[in-house]
Design an enzyme around this catalytic site. Sequence first.
Site, PDB file in Angstrom:
ATOM      1  N   ASP A   9       0.883  -1.171   0.000  1.00  0.00           N
ATOM      2  CA  ASP A   9       0.000   0.000   0.000  1.00  0.00           C
ATOM      3  C   ASP A   9       0.919   1.218   0.000  1.00  0.00           C
ATOM      4  OD1 ASP A   9      -2.272   1.687   0.253  1.00  0.00           O
ATOM      5  OD2 ASP A   9      -1.992   1.740   2.426  1.00  0.00           O
ATOM      6  N   GLU A  74      -1.169  -1.508  -4.888  1.00  0.00           N
ATOM      7  CA  GLU A  74      -2.365  -0.721  -5.155  1.00  0.00           C
ATOM      8  C   GLU A  74      -2.061   0.370  -6.176  1.00  0.00           C
ATOM      9  OE1 GLU A  74      -5.025   1.677  -2.231  1.00  0.00           O
ATOM     10  OE2 GLU A  74      -5.038  -0.418  -1.559  1.00  0.00           O
ATOM     11  N   ASP A 146      -2.344   0.779   7.361  1.00  0.00           N
ATOM     12  CA  ASP A 146      -1.495   0.643   6.174  1.00  0.00           C
ATOM     13  C   ASP A 146      -1.086  -0.806   5.940  1.00  0.00           C
ATOM     14  OD1 ASP A 146      -1.179   3.471   5.260  1.00  0.00           O
ATOM     15  OD2 ASP A 146      -0.426   3.686   7.293  1.00  0.00           O
TER      16      ASP A 146
END
Length: 180
Positions: A9, A74, A146
Site C-alpha cells: 500500500d 495498489e 497501512d
Amino acid sequence: MTFRILGIDPGLRLTGFGVIEKTGEKLAYVASGTIKTTTGKGSEIEDLPTRLKIILDSLAEVIDNYQPQQAAIEKVFVNVNPQSTLLLGQARGAAISALVLQGLPIAEYTALQVKQSVVGHGHAAKDQVQEMVKRLLNLPGLPRPDSADALACAICHAHGGQGLGKLATAGFRVKGGRLI
C-alpha cells in the site's frame, strides 16, 4: 504448491507492506509492517529523494527477508489535490522499482478491486478492511491500517482478484454478497 505474495500500500509518509503465504486455497500470515519516512513528530525526513530512497531500500530489505515470489501493489487514484497525486505516484514508483530490481512479477489493483475482493463491496471503510484481513488470516488482533491495506492487496492477488466467489470455495460462507 506454496508461494509467498508481497502486498504493498504505497504512500509517501507511510508505505504498508504485508507478506502472505498461499498453499492451494489456504492463506497464512507471514509478516506485515509500515515503512515510515517521517520522524516521530510527523515532520518530513530530509528531502523527497531521500524519502523515496527509504521506501526503495526498506522494501528491498523486506524482499530479502521474506523471499516473496509475487507482488501486488495498489494503483494510484486521482486525488482532488493534484500535488498529492503526484507525490503518491512517486512513492509508488519507488516501491515498484524495488520490486523490479528484485525480479518480482507485479500485479496492480485499484483500491476498489481490493476492497471488493476482500470485503465484498468496493466502497468498504478502512475498519471493515482491517476486520476482514484479521478474519481471513486468523490474526489475533486488527492490523494497522497501512499494513491491513497491504495484506488486503496480497489477499486480492492470491484470489486472482476474483472476490468473494473465490473465497466461498475456500471454505468461507458468503451471503448476500458478504462474507459471514
